[in-house]
Design a protein around this motif. Structure first.
Motif, PDB file in Angstrom:
ATOM      1  N   ASP A 186      15.139  -1.699 -28.869  1.00 10.96           N
ATOM      2  CA  ASP A 186      15.063  -1.244 -30.247  1.00 10.96           C
ATOM      3  C   ASP A 186      14.585   0.211 -30.249  1.00 10.96           C
ATOM      4  O   ASP A 186      13.533   0.520 -29.710  1.00 10.96           O
ATOM      5  CB  ASP A 186      14.089  -2.142 -31.020  1.00 10.96           C
ATOM      6  N   TYR A 187      15.371   1.113 -30.814  1.00 15.42           N
ATOM      7  CA  TYR A 187      15.019   2.524 -30.847  1.00 15.42           C
ATOM      8  C   TYR A 187      14.220   2.889 -32.087  1.00 15.42           C
ATOM      9  O   TYR A 187      13.550   3.917 -32.100  1.00 15.42           O
ATOM     10  CB  TYR A 187      16.287   3.386 -30.766  1.00 15.42           C
TER      11      TYR A 187
ATOM     12  N   GLY B  13      10.593   3.096 -24.083  1.00 22.30           N
ATOM     13  CA  GLY B  13      10.099   3.262 -25.453  1.00 22.30           C
ATOM     14  C   GLY B  13       9.241   4.504 -25.593  1.00 22.30           C
ATOM     15  O   GLY B  13       9.363   5.262 -26.557  1.00 22.30           O
TER      16      GLY B  13
ATOM     17  N   ASP C 256      10.530  -2.480 -20.757  1.00 23.49           N
ATOM     18  CA  ASP C 256      11.068  -1.263 -21.369  1.00 23.49           C
ATOM     19  C   ASP C 256      10.000  -0.356 -21.974  1.00 23.49           C
ATOM     20  O   ASP C 256      10.319   0.542 -22.758  1.00 23.49           O
ATOM     21  CB  ASP C 256      12.099  -1.628 -22.439  1.00 23.49           C
TER      22      ASP C 256
ATOM     23  N   VAL D 270      10.607   5.503 -32.394  1.00 26.16           N
ATOM     24  CA  VAL D 270      10.683   6.655 -33.301  1.00 26.16           C
ATOM     25  C   VAL D 270       9.654   6.507 -34.411  1.00 26.16           C
ATOM     26  O   VAL D 270       8.952   7.461 -34.769  1.00 26.16           O
ATOM     27  CB  VAL D 270      12.114   6.816 -33.869  1.00 26.16           C
TER      28      VAL D 270
ATOM     29  N   ILE E 218      11.282   7.590 -25.698  1.00 32.61           N
ATOM     30  CA  ILE E 218      11.925   7.803 -27.005  1.00 32.61           C
ATOM     31  C   ILE E 218      10.911   8.332 -28.019  1.00 32.61           C
ATOM     32  O   ILE E 218      11.210   9.206 -28.834  1.00 32.61           O
ATOM     33  CB  ILE E 218      12.585   6.501 -27.504  1.00 32.61           C
ATOM     34  N   CYS E 219       9.696   7.831 -27.945  1.00 33.74           N
ATOM     35  CA  CYS E 219       8.630   8.219 -28.876  1.00 33.74           C
ATOM     36  C   CYS E 219       8.146   9.652 -28.635  1.00 33.74           C
ATOM     37  O   CYS E 219       7.949  10.419 -29.585  1.00 33.74           O
ATOM     38  CB  CYS E 219       7.460   7.234 -28.728  1.00 33.74           C
TER      39      CYS E 219
END
Length: 143
Positions: free
Chosen positions: A2-3, A102, A98, A7, A105-106
């Motif tokens: 889950d992106y 994660g 993951d 974010v 991405i953050c």
């Protein structure tokens, strides 16, 4: 993966940091990126490279005490380190496969906020973009 959650965490981080007034916000964030640089020291699986990475990020964080740009660079360095750990299979949180992805991405979300000067998102929501300095807020007239 889950992106949206990573974010959202980056945006929430910037919102929470908006509660801290400048110049304390910048200095606090320099300390935070230094801490992030040491996140994998307890068993990241990269051996001596973990110490070298921590030393580099510590230097960048030190420079970040006076520069939002350096803080942003520190978050991007951490992003790259997260990707290395994800590809190697040694995640930040051992029981969450993951977690390094994660984090990767953050972290750029936080870096973008830092490159913008770490503005108060609360102030932005209220329609106020804080002036970078008194000189910008009240420029001298041209002669």
């Amino acid at each position: 993966m889950d992106y949206v959650l990573p974010v959202s965490i980056g945006i929430l981080y910037a919102l929470l940091m908006s509660l801290i007034r400048e110049p304390h916000r910048r200095r606090f964030n320099a300390v935070m990126v230094a801490g992030a640089g040491a996140a994998y020291l307890g068993g990241g699986g990269m051996g001596a490279a973990e110490f070298a990475f921590t030393a580099v990020v510590t230097y960048v964080a030190y420079r970040g005490l006076d520069s939002w740009t350096f803080i942003g660079v520190g978050w991007l360095l951490h992003t790259a380190w997260d990707i290395v750990h994800h590809l190697k299979g040694s995640p930040l949180i051992p029981f969450l496969h993951d977690s390094s992805l994660g984090c990767a991405i953050c972290d750029p979300v936080i870096a973008l906020w830092c490159f913008a000067g770490g503005p108060s998102l609360i102030g932005l929501a209220r329609g106020r973009w804080p002036a970078k300095s008194a000189a910008r807020a009240h420029p001298e007239p041209h002669r």
